[in-house]
Design a protein around this motif. Sequence first.
Motif, short mmCIF file in Angstrom:
data_model
loop_
_atom_site.label_atom_id
_atom_site.label_comp_id
_atom_site.label_asym_id
_atom_site.label_seq_id
_atom_site.Cartn_x
_atom_site.Cartn_y
_atom_site.Cartn_z
N ASN A 103 17.33 32.38 47.98
CA ASN A 103 17.90 33.42 49.22
C ASN A 103 17.30 33.26 49.99
OD1 ASN A 103 18.55 34.47 46.48
ND2 ASN A 103 15.97 35.84 46.18
N GLU A 104 16.18 32.17 51.00
CA GLU A 104 16.26 32.19 52.19
C GLU A 104 17.82 31.66 52.43
OE1 GLU A 104 12.52 32.13 54.47
OE2 GLU A 104 12.35 30.60 52.39
N LEU A 105 17.87 30.50 52.10
CA LEU A 105 18.59 29.34 51.84
C LEU A 105 20.69 29.99 52.72
CD1 LEU A 105 20.05 26.56 52.58
CD2 LEU A 105 20.13 26.62 49.51
N PHE A 106 20.89 31.34 51.46
CA PHE A 106 21.89 31.81 51.11
C PHE A 106 21.94 33.46 52.01
CE2 PHE A 106 21.38 30.69 46.36
CZ PHE A 106 22.09 29.50 46.92
N ASP A 107 21.23 33.22 52.64
CA ASP A 107 20.61 34.32 53.99
C ASP A 107 20.71 34.02 54.90
OD1 ASP A 107 20.45 36.49 52.20
OD2 ASP A 107 18.19 36.67 52.60
N VAL A 108 21.08 32.36 55.26
CA VAL A 108 21.42 31.95 56.51
C VAL A 108 22.69 31.93 57.15
CG1 VAL A 108 20.50 29.23 58.61
CG2 VAL A 108 18.81 30.63 56.50
N GLN A 109 22.73 32.30 58.32
CA GLN A 109 23.85 31.84 59.09
C GLN A 109 24.07 31.57 59.96
OE1 GLN A 109 26.04 36.02 58.77
NE2 GLN A 109 28.08 35.26 59.65
N ILE A 110 24.74 30.66 60.74
CA ILE A 110 24.46 29.76 61.68
C ILE A 110 25.81 29.90 62.24
CG2 ILE A 110 24.35 27.94 63.46
CD1 ILE A 110 21.94 27.36 60.71
N ARG A 111 26.27 30.79 63.62
CA ARG A 111 27.68 31.09 64.13
C ARG A 111 28.26 30.26 65.00
NH1 ARG A 111 30.83 34.96 62.60
NH2 ARG A 111 31.75 36.05 63.97
N MET A 112 29.52 29.61 64.71
CA MET A 112 30.51 28.39 65.42
C MET A 112 30.76 28.94 66.41
SD MET A 112 32.15 26.45 62.15
CE MET A 112 30.94 25.87 60.75
N ILE A 113 31.28 28.28 67.32
CA ILE A 113 31.95 28.87 68.70
C ILE A 113 33.39 28.13 69.01
CG2 ILE A 113 31.36 29.29 71.20
CD1 ILE A 113 28.46 29.32 70.60
N ASP A 114 33.82 28.76 69.25
CA ASP A 114 35.53 27.91 69.51
C ASP A 114 36.22 28.87 70.57
OD1 ASP A 114 35.50 25.60 67.31
OD2 ASP A 114 35.59 27.88 66.11
N ASP A 115 36.14 28.07 71.59
CA ASP A 115 36.71 28.48 72.94
C ASP A 115 35.95 29.40 73.82
OD1 ASP A 115 38.88 26.37 73.61
OD2 ASP A 115 39.64 27.96 71.06
N GLY A 116 34.45 29.52 73.21
CA GLY A 116 32.88 30.17 73.74
C GLY A 116 33.86 31.81 73.69
N GLU A 117 33.91 31.96 71.72
CA GLU A 117 33.59 33.25 71.00
C GLU A 117 33.47 32.84 69.83
OE1 GLU A 117 35.50 36.08 71.49
OE2 GLU A 117 36.22 36.22 73.72
N GLU A 118 32.80 33.32 69.09
CA GLU A 118 31.96 33.37 67.60
C GLU A 118 32.47 33.16 66.59
OE1 GLU A 118 28.48 35.26 66.97
OE2 GLU A 118 27.46 35.30 68.86
N THR A 119 33.42 32.10 66.26
CA THR A 119 34.64 32.81 65.08
C THR A 119 34.06 32.43 63.09
OG1 THR A 119 34.80 30.35 65.44
CG2 THR A 119 36.12 31.55 67.09
N ASP A 120 33.42 31.57 63.03
CA ASP A 120 33.50 31.40 62.03
C ASP A 120 32.08 31.10 61.99
OD1 ASP A 120 33.86 30.50 59.28
OD2 ASP A 120 34.92 29.15 59.37
N SER A 121 31.06 30.59 60.88
CA SER A 121 30.22 30.67 60.09
C SER A 121 29.33 29.32 59.59
CB SER A 121 29.24 31.88 59.47
OG SER A 121 29.21 33.13 60.85
N TYR A 122 28.72 28.64 59.70
CA TYR A 122 27.88 27.48 58.86
C TYR A 122 27.28 28.90 57.10
CZ TYR A 122 28.33 24.16 62.02
OH TYR A 122 29.27 22.91 62.56
N TRP A 123 27.67 28.66 56.15
CA TRP A 123 26.39 29.39 55.72
C TRP A 123 27.10 28.62 53.77
CZ3 TRP A 123 28.55 32.71 51.26
CH2 TRP A 123 30.11 33.02 51.35
N VAL A 124 25.93 28.46 53.46
CA VAL A 124 25.90 27.71 51.83
C VAL A 124 26.00 29.61 50.46
CG1 VAL A 124 24.84 26.09 53.27
CG2 VAL A 124 23.83 27.22 51.70
N HIS A 125 26.46 28.56 49.84
CA HIS A 125 26.85 29.46 48.42
C HIS A 125 27.10 28.21 47.29
CE1 HIS A 125 31.32 28.62 48.27
NE2 HIS A 125 31.12 28.87 49.52
N TYR A 126 26.74 29.58 46.39
CA TYR A 126 27.69 28.64 44.76
C TYR A 126 28.76 28.29 45.30
CZ TYR A 126 22.23 29.67 42.85
OH TYR A 126 20.94 29.68 43.10
#
Length: 126
Positions: A103-126
């Motif tokens: 559950n901790e693993l699935f709650d992690v979200q690390i934001r990707m930055i493109d051209d100075g803006e937060e765009t997508d995220s690193y996160w895992v799921h089933y």
Amino acid sequence: MQESKRLNFLKSYLKLFGVKRIELVDETVDSTSGIAIYDENDPEERQEFIWHKSEQEVPSLELNILIEKIVAEKWHNGDKISDEIEELEFEEFDNTTKEKILNELFDVQIRMIDDGEETDSYWVHY
């Protein structure tokens, strides 16, 4: 200087996405930002990121153990964790602890930055 718990966790977590090395850009009280490097020899194979967590909010050390095992056993494909992990036994911890850590693993979200803006995220799921 000792490595922060955040940086230690990020190095482990981003392995799930094929990141070979992290270049730390900034650490504040509330966030860590850097560059995820997939291929040291290709300047195009880099992704800026920011993780909005304090040092006190870092997931448990058991999660690092779980991630390292997932990576070593190849129980993932990028952001998708094999649902067979539910059936697997871990000598490091019992099933109740495993469930909590997943559950901790699935709650992690690390934001990707493109051209100075937060765009997508690193996160895992089933």
